[in-house]
Scaffold this motif. Structure first.
Motif, mmCIF file in Angstrom:
data_model
loop_
_atom_site.group_PDB
_atom_site.id
_atom_site.type_symbol
_atom_site.label_atom_id
_atom_site.label_comp_id
_atom_site.label_asym_id
_atom_site.label_seq_id
_atom_site.Cartn_x
_atom_site.Cartn_y
_atom_site.Cartn_z
ATOM 1 N N GLY A 164 0.792 -1.232 0.000
ATOM 2 C CA GLY A 164 0.000 0.000 0.000
ATOM 3 C C GLY A 164 0.824 1.281 0.000
ATOM 4 N N ARG A 165 2.015 1.232 -0.618
ATOM 5 C CA ARG A 165 2.839 2.448 -0.621
ATOM 6 C C ARG A 165 2.158 3.564 -1.405
ATOM 7 N NH1 ARG A 165 8.152 -0.518 -2.652
ATOM 8 N NH2 ARG A 165 6.566 -1.946 -3.433
ATOM 9 N N ARG A 215 -1.043 4.788 0.450
ATOM 10 C CA ARG A 215 -0.751 5.639 1.614
ATOM 11 C C ARG A 215 -0.231 7.014 1.167
ATOM 12 N NH1 ARG A 215 -1.527 3.040 6.423
ATOM 13 N NH2 ARG A 215 -1.134 0.810 6.483
ATOM 14 N N PRO A 265 -2.449 10.183 3.006
ATOM 15 C CA PRO A 265 -1.455 10.124 4.085
ATOM 16 C C PRO A 265 -2.082 9.884 5.463
ATOM 17 C CG PRO A 265 -1.174 12.105 2.724
ATOM 18 C CD PRO A 265 -2.427 11.454 2.278
ATOM 19 N N ASP A 266 -3.333 10.304 5.648
ATOM 20 C CA ASP A 266 -3.964 10.113 6.967
ATOM 21 C C ASP A 266 -4.839 8.861 6.996
ATOM 22 O OD1 ASP A 266 -2.843 12.535 7.708
ATOM 23 O OD2 ASP A 266 -4.540 13.646 6.829
ATOM 24 N N LEU A 267 -4.574 7.935 6.098
ATOM 25 C CA LEU A 267 -5.465 6.779 5.960
ATOM 26 C C LEU A 267 -5.590 6.003 7.271
ATOM 27 C CD1 LEU A 267 -6.978 5.013 3.754
ATOM 28 C CD2 LEU A 267 -4.982 3.550 3.859
ATOM 29 N N ASP A 268 -6.825 5.813 7.696
ATOM 30 C CA ASP A 268 -7.106 4.954 8.844
ATOM 31 C C ASP A 268 -7.866 3.753 8.277
ATOM 32 O OD1 ASP A 268 -8.088 3.663 11.011
ATOM 33 O OD2 ASP A 268 -9.094 5.411 11.902
ATOM 34 N N PRO A 317 -4.932 -3.765 9.057
ATOM 35 C CA PRO A 317 -3.475 -3.751 8.895
ATOM 36 C C PRO A 317 -2.931 -5.181 9.007
ATOM 37 C CG PRO A 317 -4.197 -2.360 10.745
ATOM 38 C CD PRO A 317 -5.383 -3.140 10.301
ATOM 39 N N ASP A 370 -0.818 -2.134 -5.695
ATOM 40 C CA ASP A 370 0.004 -0.966 -5.385
ATOM 41 C C ASP A 370 0.670 -0.433 -6.661
ATOM 42 O OD1 ASP A 370 0.855 0.700 -3.447
ATOM 43 O OD2 ASP A 370 2.483 -0.558 -2.709
#
Ligand SMILES: Cc1cc2nc3c(=O)[nH]c(=O)nc-3n(C[C@H](O)[C@H](O)[C@H](O)COP(=O)(O)OP(=O)(O)OC[C@H]3O[C@@H](n4cnc5c(N)ncnc54)[C@H](O)[C@@H]3O)c2cc1C
Ligand code: SF4
Ligand code: SF4
Length: 608
Positions: free
Chosen positions: A66-67, A70, A74-77, A86, A369
């Motif tokens: 998931g580079r 993400r 950037p704030d992915l929850d 995760p 990805d």
């Protein structure tokens, strides 16, 4: 109709493209950041056409580092995305054959005998060995387990909420409009036609969409990618010959399941040594699990559904699955040629992204990805060109998209992976060694083996079973199955020691019942068949009829005069018949006797 940009397919690649693009077309005050050429004063008109009935109806249980994802969020929850977790634990597991029916080489049989003899010294339990160490290139540490369907719905909602682009599901693109080597846009599929494409009541010819840029992200077997390959050829030395079909189940795990969300298991060794398995655990006791049946599996018995059930029944997996319930299932082709299958990525008026552009990494088993990231690279390039008011010519796309892609990790890792699987052309043990060698030396070393078209690898049924089933008996079984209108693999596998599947009506259900499950396979009326047998006379002479044996949806059945019959209502659009067919077409040995064209329908589930 005129647009600025038209996209074919809404998979992870196009999602990456539209996510990056849609955020930058309009200024925070609502004014256009760049101007449309077809609607002056407005932001560029961006349209995306997806053939499936909704934007989350793709198939693939996924674990990804998931580079690219993400970087875009950037704030992915992960808790924001249904079924996401995760990665918490990863294991690579060698499965022995508890039945004695799989076609193991002498080397593997000896290895199995040693494991059984010295099992006490190894982590050997439930007929399996959990490898104490696995190479880092296989790890997805820090990554995510996703349901592709749920993720695509989530990301689709984000994109559409910007109001900057339009996504149209249920709208297959029939062809690219090409003139003088320039792509001018696309033509949508005709509606109101019969199965052969002849206009009938309510005929509506497919609309032409003219656009300055056509973004082709239609996946590994997409018809527009096929058309461009036929028109422009492949770069020197490139070839698309390695494939796999991935079939998966989404399962409610039993109430007493001890598997933690984020658990990732990769298996090899069973049901056949060539078949790899995956098992990913989502939150709320749901798992995605399945197998990959590769093109270098040299047998005419390539039935993914039956093999998937035998795989689930392996004692190592069954202890986690017994008492579970099937929620959903599906199948899809993977383009496994990777960097070596890369087509011309750009040309005047078009650019290719995602798996159909050779982005999938065959060493790390990662496609999402990479596909996403190629989409992002194209979006950045398109914005650069729009701002500079430069047209989407080959030269400008080369100076922007191609340059970004060549400088990126997708390219660097794709190069390492390029020859990593060649060893599989000459056997599984050699293949595994070749992968390890390529991975551990950053691609400097590998074991060679020239990929050949799948049809050159597949023996006839009689050749394959020589010494195990007399030819006369095969003939008898073939006739019996033809009379019953069923495929032959069930009878032949049973004859070779594969036990019958103990159907329980919950998790182990017949192929037919899986198709009916929740009405999840559908086919709207008024469209032409998308699977076509090009030269019926080749089918008449074909001894393997592998298209019938492997069909993921039982949509191809024995037909009159030896030509198979296709039933669109059962087709899950996996595309496996396209590359598995055992007969090359006259005059083009890279092209098989089945055409896989644009079509609607297929799976109706966002859980996949
Ligand atoms: C069972 C399975 C498990 C997998 N597991 C993993 C994993 O764990 N990790 C990982 O990273 N990758 C995994 N993959 C691979 C991953 O799914 C692909 O690499 C990825 O989906 C490629 O994205 P894409 O956007 O290039 O193409 P696709 O996902 O194939 O999307 C293409 C889209 O285009 C649409 N389309 C096709 N033709 C047309 C047309 N004519 N008109 C309009 N639309 C069209 C299709 O319907 C589709 O939605 C797996 C694949 C499978 C099948
Ligand atoms: S489509 Fe291919 S595999 Fe199927 S019967 Fe025809 S030639 Fe044989
Ligand atoms: S007919 Fe449909 S379901 Fe069957 S193999 Fe071909 S694409 Fe897959």
């Amino acid at each position: 109709m005129d647009a600025d940009i038209v996209c074919v397919g809404f998979g992870p690649a196009t999602a990456g493209f539209l996510t990056a693009l849609s955020k930058q077309l309009v200024n925070p005050d609502g004014t256009p950041a760049v101007e449309s050429a077809v609607m002056p004063g407005m932001p560029p008109q961006v349209l995306c056409y997806e053939r499936a009935d909704d934007i989350g109806f793709g198939v693939s249980g996924v674990v990804t580092r998931g580079r690219g994802l993400r970087a875009a969020f950037p704030d992915l929850d992960p808790r924001q995305i249904p079924m996401a977790a995760p990665v918490t634990e990863e294991k690579v597991v060698y499965l022995l054959d508890p039945i004695g029916a799989s076609r193991r080489s002498w080397t593997l049989r000896s290895a199995d005998a040693c494991i059984r003899a010295f099992g006490g010294l190894l982590p050997f339990q439930n007929e399996a060995v959990e490898l104490p160490w696995s190479p880092s290139f296989l790890h997805k540490t820090g990554g995510l387990v996703l349901s592709m369907g749920q993720f695509m719905q989530w990301v689709g909602a984000q994109i559409q909420s910007t109001g900057a682009v339009q996504i149209w599901p249920g709208t297959p693109v029939a062809q690219a409009l090409i003139e003088d080597h320039q792509v001018l846009g696309v033509r949508l599929l005709d509606q109101g036609v019969d199965k052969q494409g002849k206009p009938g009541e309510g005929f509506m010819p497919g609309m032409d969409i003219h656009a300055a840029l056509t973004v082709v992200g239609d996946g590994p077997v997409g018809p527009i990618g096929q058309q461009l390959d036929a028109q422009f050829g492949l770069p020197e030395g490139h070839q698309v010959r390695d494939w796999a079909v991935g079939m998966k189940f989404v399962v409610d795990l039993p109430a007493n399941s001890s598997l933690k969300p984020g658990t990732v298991l990769h298996t090899f060794g069973f049901p056949e040594p060539e078949i790899f398995g995956f098992f990913y655990v989502h939150p709320d006791r749901v798992a995605s699990l399945g197998i990959f049946v590769p093109s270098w599996f040299d047998t005419p018995m390539r039935t993914a559904y039956r093999y998937l059930q035998h795989w689930m029944l392996h004692p190592y997996l069954w202890r986690h699955l017994q008492g579970g319930k099937l929620r959903s299932w599906g199948a899809k082709t993977l383009g496994e040629s990777g960097r070596r299958g890369e087509p011309h990525l750009i040309g005047d008026g078009y650019a290719r992204i995602g798996e159909g552009s050779g982005s999938t990494n065959v060493l790390t088993g990662s496609g999402v990805d990479e596909a996403w990231t190629t989409g992002t690279q194209l979006a950045e390039s398109v914005l650069e060109l729009l701002k500079a008011k430069k047209p989407f010519t080959r030269q400008h796309l080369e100076e922007t998209y191609l340059k970004r892609r060549r400088a990126s990790w997708v390219e660097a890792e794709g190069r390492i992976a390029e020859k990593s699987r060649d060893g599989f052309q000459r056997g599984v043990v050699r293949g595994m060694l070749g992968m390890a060698l390529a991975g551990l030396t950053n691609g400097r070393l590998s074991l060679n083996g020239e990929p050949v078209p799948p049809y050159q690898r597949i023996p006839t049924i009689e050749q394959y079973y020589r010494g195990r089933i007399p030819e006369g008996e095969i003939q008898r079984l073939r006739k019996e199955c033809a009379i019953k209108g069923v495929s032959l693999h069930g009878a032949l596998m049973q004859r070779c020691g594969w036990p019958a599947i103990p159907y329980d009506g919950q998790l182990l259900v017949s192929h037919q019942d899986a198709l009916l499950l929740g009405g999840k396979v559908q086919a709207p009326a008024g469209y032409a068949d998308h699977v076509v047998f090009l030269y019926p006379e080749l089918c008449e002479r074909c001894g393997t009829k592998i298209c019938i044996e492997l069909c993921s949806g039982q949509a191809i059945a024995p037909g009159q005069g030896g030509v198979p019959a296709f039933d669109r209502e059962k087709c899950v659009h996996c595309g496996a018949c396209y590359w598995n067919c055992t007969q090359p077409t006259p005059g083009n040995p890279e092209r098989m006797n089945i055409a896989f064209r644009a079509g609607t329908g297929g799976l109706h589930s966002a859980e996949n």
